[in-house]
Design a protein around this motif. Structure first.
Motif, PDB file in Angstrom:
ATOM      1  N   GLU A  27     -14.756   6.242 -16.315  1.00 50.92           N
ATOM      2  CA  GLU A  27     -15.661   7.415 -16.579  1.00 50.92           C
ATOM      3  C   GLU A  27     -16.997   6.915 -17.572  1.00 50.92           C
ATOM      4  O   GLU A  27     -17.750   7.354 -17.193  1.00 50.92           O
ATOM      5  N   ASN A  28     -16.824   5.796 -18.121  1.00 50.40           N
ATOM      6  CA  ASN A  28     -17.686   5.204 -18.923  1.00 50.40           C
ATOM      7  C   ASN A  28     -18.904   4.759 -18.107  1.00 50.40           C
ATOM      8  O   ASN A  28     -20.070   4.869 -18.432  1.00 50.40           O
ATOM      9  N   THR A  57     -22.240   1.161 -29.971  1.00 48.28           N
ATOM     10  CA  THR A  57     -20.941   0.679 -30.278  1.00 48.28           C
ATOM     11  C   THR A  57     -20.125   0.784 -29.097  1.00 48.28           C
ATOM     12  O   THR A  57     -20.357   1.546 -27.949  1.00 48.28           O
ATOM     13  N   PRO A  58     -18.875   0.272 -28.724  1.00 44.91           N
ATOM     14  CA  PRO A  58     -18.175   0.292 -27.670  1.00 44.91           C
ATOM     15  C   PRO A  58     -17.544   1.642 -27.134  1.00 44.91           C
ATOM     16  O   PRO A  58     -17.820   2.047 -25.934  1.00 44.91           O
ATOM     17  N   THR A  59     -17.706   2.693 -28.150  1.00 46.95           N
ATOM     18  CA  THR A  59     -17.177   4.135 -27.816  1.00 46.95           C
ATOM     19  C   THR A  59     -18.511   5.113 -27.747  1.00 46.95           C
ATOM     20  O   THR A  59     -18.138   6.028 -27.355  1.00 46.95           O
ATOM     21  N   ASP A  62     -23.424   3.743 -23.438  1.00 44.86           N
ATOM     22  CA  ASP A  62     -24.140   2.469 -23.349  1.00 44.86           C
ATOM     23  C   ASP A  62     -25.357   2.331 -23.281  1.00 44.86           C
ATOM     24  O   ASP A  62     -26.164   2.793 -22.084  1.00 44.86           O
ATOM     25  N   THR A  63     -26.238   2.152 -24.229  1.00 47.24           N
ATOM     26  CA  THR A  63     -27.804   2.204 -24.323  1.00 47.24           C
ATOM     27  C   THR A  63     -28.223   0.776 -23.878  1.00 47.24           C
ATOM     28  O   THR A  63     -29.543   0.819 -23.454  1.00 47.24           O
ATOM     29  N   ARG A  64     -27.549  -0.345 -23.723  1.00 48.49           N
ATOM     30  CA  ARG A  64     -28.323  -1.581 -23.058  1.00 48.49           C
ATOM     31  C   ARG A  64     -28.761  -1.469 -21.851  1.00 48.49           C
ATOM     32  O   ARG A  64     -29.842  -2.056 -21.772  1.00 48.49           O
TER      33      ARG A  64
END
Length: 193
Positions: A27-28, A57-59, A62-64
Motif C-alpha cells: 500500500e505504501n 518519516t517512515p509513517t 514518502d517524499t524522497r
C-alpha cells in the motif's frame, strides 16, 4: 484551546497515526508512486524553480522520490530544520545526508539558512495529519507550520501531502490553524481555493 477541542484533535491524530502504522508495504509503495507522480505534475504546472518540502518519516507518504526528481531537474529545494523556539530554519541539503533532528524527525544536513529563506519559494509542501474539504490543515500538534504560514507576508501556493483517507469532511479548528491551497494524495491533486 478548549479542552474538548484538544481532546478531539488528540483522538483524531491517534486514529490517523494508527491507520498509517497499519499500512502494508505494498500500500505504501503504491501511495508513494501516486504521490510522486502528482507532486511532479504540480511542480511542473506551477513552473516551480524553488520549493520547500520536508523529509518524510517512515509513517508519512514518502517524499524522497519527488525530492530526487526535483534535485535531478534543477529545482532548488529548501528542507526544514526545527528550532527549540518553534520556528523553522531551512537548508538545501545535499539530497543524501540525513540526521535525526528535534523530536526524532529526519532532517537534511547542509548550510543553515534562517526562517526567512522560505519567502523566495514558488511552492510550499507541508505534512499533515488530515485536511478538511474546506482546506483547513490539521498537523501533528507542534505548530511549526501554522506559525510559519501565519507569519508569511506573501505566501506562494501551499499543498499538504497525505493519504486519500485523510481528506476529511472537516477537521477540528483552532484560531491559529492555517488553511492550505490544495492537497496531494495518491489519487490526485485537490484544489481548495
Amino acid at each position: 484551546m478548549s479542552e474538548e477541542l484538544g481532546n478531539q484533535k488528540r483522538a483524531l491524530r491517534a486514529e490517523l497515526r494508527e491507520r498509517r502504522q497499519n499500512m502494508t508495504s505494498t500500500e505504501n509503495a503504491a501511495a508513494t508512486a501516486g504521490i510522486t507522480r502528482h507532486l511532479i505534475d504540480l511542480a511542473t504546472d506551477l513552473s516551480a524553480r524553488s520549493i520547500s518540502a520536508y523529509l518524510s518519516t517512515p509513517t508519512e507518504p514518502d517524499t524522497r522520490p519527488f525530492l530526487n526528481w526535483a534535485n535531478d531537474n534543477g529545482v532548488r529545494t529548501l528542507l526544514p530544520i526545527s528550532r527549540e523556539d518553534g520556528l523553522l530554519d531551512w537548508t538545501t541539503g545535499d539530497g543524501e545526508t540525513e540526521m535525526e533532528g528535534l523530536f526524532g524527525m529526519p532532517e537534511a544536513v547542509g548550510e543553515l539558512l534562517g526562517p526567512i529563506a522560505i519567502n523566495d519559494v514558488d511552492l510550499i509542501l507541508v505534512p499533515a495529519a488530515a485536511v478538511g474539504k474546506d482546506g483547513l490543515r490539521m498537523g501533528w500538534g507542534r505548530g511549526y507550520y501554522d506559525k510559519m504560514l501565519g507569519s508569511m507576508e506573501k505566501c506562494p501556493p501551499v499543498y499538504a501531502i497525505l493519504y486519500d483517507a485523510e481528506l476529511l469532511d472537516a477537521v477540528p479548528r483552532e484560531k491559529h490553524d492555517q488553511p492550505v491551497d490544495g492537497a496531494v494524495t495518491p489519487n490526485g491533486i485537490v484544489q481548495f481555493t
